[in-house]
Design an enzyme around this catalytic site. Sequence first.
Site, mmCIF file in Angstrom:
data_model
loop_
_atom_site.group_PDB
_atom_site.id
_atom_site.type_symbol
_atom_site.label_atom_id
_atom_site.label_comp_id
_atom_site.label_asym_id
_atom_site.label_seq_id
_atom_site.Cartn_x
_atom_site.Cartn_y
_atom_site.Cartn_z
ATOM 1 N N MET A 193 54.996 73.419 77.215
ATOM 2 C CA MET A 193 53.852 72.759 76.587
ATOM 3 C C MET A 193 54.314 71.424 76.006
ATOM 4 O O MET A 193 55.231 71.378 75.182
ATOM 5 C CB MET A 193 53.280 73.611 75.443
ATOM 6 C CG MET A 193 52.460 74.819 75.852
ATOM 7 S SD MET A 193 51.050 74.533 76.946
ATOM 8 C CE MET A 193 50.153 73.205 76.163
ATOM 9 N N MET A 199 41.581 80.611 76.522
ATOM 10 C CA MET A 199 41.893 80.560 75.076
ATOM 11 C C MET A 199 41.019 81.555 74.327
ATOM 12 O O MET A 199 39.816 81.642 74.585
ATOM 13 C CB MET A 199 41.590 79.162 74.530
ATOM 14 C CG MET A 199 42.332 78.056 75.242
ATOM 15 S SD MET A 199 41.912 76.475 74.524
ATOM 16 C CE MET A 199 42.779 75.367 75.637
ATOM 17 N N HIS A 217 44.498 74.801 87.704
ATOM 18 C CA HIS A 217 44.993 75.342 86.430
ATOM 19 C C HIS A 217 43.803 75.827 85.599
ATOM 20 O O HIS A 217 42.843 75.093 85.367
ATOM 21 C CB HIS A 217 45.751 74.237 85.698
ATOM 22 C CG HIS A 217 46.491 74.683 84.487
ATOM 23 N ND1 HIS A 217 47.708 75.325 84.538
ATOM 24 C CD2 HIS A 217 46.188 74.563 83.171
ATOM 25 C CE1 HIS A 217 48.131 75.581 83.309
ATOM 26 N NE2 HIS A 217 47.220 75.141 82.453
ATOM 27 N N MET A 238 46.355 81.670 76.970
ATOM 28 C CA MET A 238 46.656 81.338 75.574
ATOM 29 C C MET A 238 45.936 82.363 74.700
ATOM 30 O O MET A 238 44.969 82.057 73.997
ATOM 31 C CB MET A 238 46.204 79.899 75.277
ATOM 32 C CG MET A 238 47.131 78.871 75.898
ATOM 33 S SD MET A 238 46.405 77.236 75.987
ATOM 34 C CE MET A 238 45.497 77.386 77.528
ATOM 35 N N GLY A 252 45.692 74.415 72.890
ATOM 36 C CA GLY A 252 44.386 74.646 72.272
ATOM 37 C C GLY A 252 43.342 73.612 72.660
ATOM 38 O O GLY A 252 42.152 73.913 72.669
ATOM 39 N N PHE A 253 43.779 72.421 72.986
ATOM 40 C CA PHE A 253 42.818 71.348 73.258
ATOM 41 C C PHE A 253 43.335 70.429 74.359
ATOM 42 O O PHE A 253 44.546 70.193 74.442
ATOM 43 C CB PHE A 253 42.576 70.511 71.992
ATOM 44 C CG PHE A 253 42.077 71.333 70.834
ATOM 45 C CD1 PHE A 253 40.726 71.631 70.691
ATOM 46 C CD2 PHE A 253 42.980 71.848 69.910
ATOM 47 C CE1 PHE A 253 40.286 72.421 69.633
ATOM 48 C CE2 PHE A 253 42.543 72.642 68.860
ATOM 49 C CZ PHE A 253 41.191 72.928 68.712
ATOM 50 N N GLY A 254 42.400 69.904 75.149
ATOM 51 C CA GLY A 254 42.751 68.862 76.101
ATOM 52 C C GLY A 254 42.761 67.513 75.379
ATOM 53 O O GLY A 254 42.336 67.406 74.221
ATOM 54 N N GLY A 255 43.261 66.520 76.065
ATOM 55 C CA GLY A 255 43.159 65.148 75.563
ATOM 56 C C GLY A 255 44.084 64.778 74.421
ATOM 57 O O GLY A 255 43.846 63.789 73.731
ATOM 58 N N GLY A 260 44.654 67.460 82.870
ATOM 59 C CA GLY A 260 43.231 67.690 82.596
ATOM 60 C C GLY A 260 42.493 66.379 82.482
ATOM 61 O O GLY A 260 41.895 65.890 83.448
ATOM 62 N N SER A 261 42.579 65.757 81.301
ATOM 63 C CA SER A 261 41.818 64.532 81.041
ATOM 64 C C SER A 261 42.145 63.421 82.028
ATOM 65 O O SER A 261 41.232 62.714 82.478
ATOM 66 C CB SER A 261 42.121 64.008 79.639
ATOM 67 O OG SER A 261 42.072 65.046 78.721
ATOM 68 N N HIS A 313 46.688 80.203 82.871
ATOM 69 C CA HIS A 313 47.480 79.991 81.655
ATOM 70 C C HIS A 313 46.778 80.734 80.521
ATOM 71 O O HIS A 313 45.730 80.303 80.037
ATOM 72 C CB HIS A 313 47.556 78.472 81.390
ATOM 73 C CG HIS A 313 48.299 78.103 80.150
ATOM 74 N ND1 HIS A 313 48.299 76.810 79.658
ATOM 75 C CD2 HIS A 313 49.066 78.827 79.299
ATOM 76 C CE1 HIS A 313 49.038 76.762 78.563
ATOM 77 N NE2 HIS A 313 49.505 77.967 78.319
ATOM 78 N N SER A 364 43.661 70.737 85.491
ATOM 79 C CA SER A 364 43.125 71.764 84.593
ATOM 80 C C SER A 364 41.612 71.640 84.492
ATOM 81 O O SER A 364 41.089 70.603 84.050
ATOM 82 C CB SER A 364 43.720 71.605 83.194
ATOM 83 O OG SER A 364 42.961 72.394 82.292
ATOM 84 N N ASP A 400 42.726 77.413 82.029
ATOM 85 C CA ASP A 400 43.176 77.569 80.638
ATOM 86 C C ASP A 400 42.287 78.562 79.898
ATOM 87 O O ASP A 400 41.139 78.253 79.573
ATOM 88 C CB ASP A 400 43.106 76.219 79.914
ATOM 89 C CG ASP A 400 44.257 75.306 80.301
ATOM 90 O OD1 ASP A 400 45.415 75.755 80.228
ATOM 91 O OD2 ASP A 400 43.986 74.151 80.674
ATOM 92 N N ASP A 419 52.671 70.760 80.775
ATOM 93 C CA ASP A 419 51.237 70.856 80.489
ATOM 94 C C ASP A 419 50.909 70.178 79.161
ATOM 95 O O ASP A 419 51.383 70.603 78.107
ATOM 96 C CB ASP A 419 50.876 72.357 80.427
ATOM 97 C CG ASP A 419 49.382 72.599 80.276
ATOM 98 O OD1 ASP A 419 48.607 71.631 80.272
ATOM 99 O OD2 ASP A 419 49.010 73.786 80.171
ATOM 100 N N GLY A 420 50.071 69.139 79.237
ATOM 101 C CA GLY A 420 49.571 68.474 78.031
ATOM 102 C C GLY A 420 49.913 66.997 77.987
ATOM 103 O O GLY A 420 51.084 66.626 77.987
ATOM 104 N N GLY A 421 48.876 66.167 78.002
ATOM 105 C CA GLY A 421 49.098 64.722 77.892
ATOM 106 C C GLY A 421 49.804 64.115 79.089
ATOM 107 O O GLY A 421 50.466 63.084 78.971
HETATM 108 C C1 DX5 Z 1 46.085 72.715 76.448
HETATM 109 C C2 DX5 Z 1 45.967 73.251 77.857
HETATM 110 C C3 DX5 Z 1 46.111 72.204 78.893
HETATM 111 C C4 DX5 Z 1 45.055 71.140 78.842
HETATM 112 C C5 DX5 Z 1 45.707 69.849 79.236
HETATM 113 O O1 DX5 Z 1 46.130 73.766 75.551
HETATM 114 O O2 DX5 Z 1 46.950 74.232 78.128
HETATM 115 O O3 DX5 Z 1 46.212 72.750 80.208
HETATM 116 O O4 DX5 Z 1 43.983 71.391 79.693
HETATM 117 O O5 DX5 Z 1 44.804 68.834 79.030
HETATM 118 P P1 DX5 Z 1 45.228 67.308 79.047
HETATM 119 O O6 DX5 Z 1 45.826 67.027 80.393
HETATM 120 O O7 DX5 Z 1 43.945 66.597 78.790
HETATM 121 O O8 DX5 Z 1 46.245 67.122 77.939
HETATM 122 ZN ZN ZN Z 2 47.261 74.889 80.313
#
Ligand code: DX5
Ligand code: ZN
Length: 228
Positions: A138, A38, A34, A69, A143-146, A198-199, A67, A9, A36, A176-178
């Site tokens: 999800m 928002m 990917h 959002m 809404g947020f990475g990490g 992502g992270s 994606h 991402s 994202d 997707d996420g963590g």
């Molecule tokens: C969160 C996004 C994810 C995000 C994942 O709302 O949809 O795609 O980038 O980030 P990580 O991998 O850091 O959780």
């Molecule tokens: Zn995403």
Amino acid sequence: MKHPLIAPSILAADFANLQHDVEMLNRSEADWIHVDVMDGVFVPNISFGLPVCEAVHRHAAKPLDVHLMIVQPERYLEAFAQAGAATLTVHLEACTHLHRTLELIHRLGCRAGVALNPHSPVHLLEDVAADLDLVLIMSVNPGFGGQSFIPRTLTKIRALRTLLKQAGSRALIEVDGGVGLENAGELVGAGAEVLVAGSSVFKAADPSAVIHALKFDHQTLVTSDAKS
Ligand code: DX5
Ligand code: ZN
């Protein structure tokens, strides 16, 4: 056991140097990029929109996995298809007429995906399962990475695997996420086929090595209901 597709991402990329990061992904073993999007309404954060998607597409050698959002995503599907999306994923929670929205995505020539927030049960997809190319589960609140991975996601992936099989759907399961090296094996074992990261990719000293490891090096736990 098949290796998962890896979709890094760019939300976690260096926005001041996106071309550099996209070129890194081009050289890596990543399968998709990917993207994202928002809107600050559907989720409590604003990321980027069409011009950034177009700019990434100009440099990307891999398909864009977009994606959305955003509320009322149907208003922007054509524009994102023109901006280079290969897959367009909308949120179930943001669509009043989901079936119509999926038809529109297909008419635009894109793969159609539906994303589920952590609170949305997979059975809500029963009547559109056959029309889907992808389901995005999800594993954090969007809404947020990490953020930290929500463990119940594993149960949800297994339930989705069963639902898709019963519906005769070939939709891919994306998570997707963590997502990182610590849970990739378990996710693939449960039935995940596309891992968004992502992270864990972009904050690493060697992002390409993490992409390789996510795809090939984790310990895959084979469960009875996983796809063979
Ligand atoms: C969160 C996004 C994810 C995000 C994942 O709302 O949809 O795609 O980038 O980030 P990580 O991998 O850091 O959780
Ligand atoms: Zn995403």
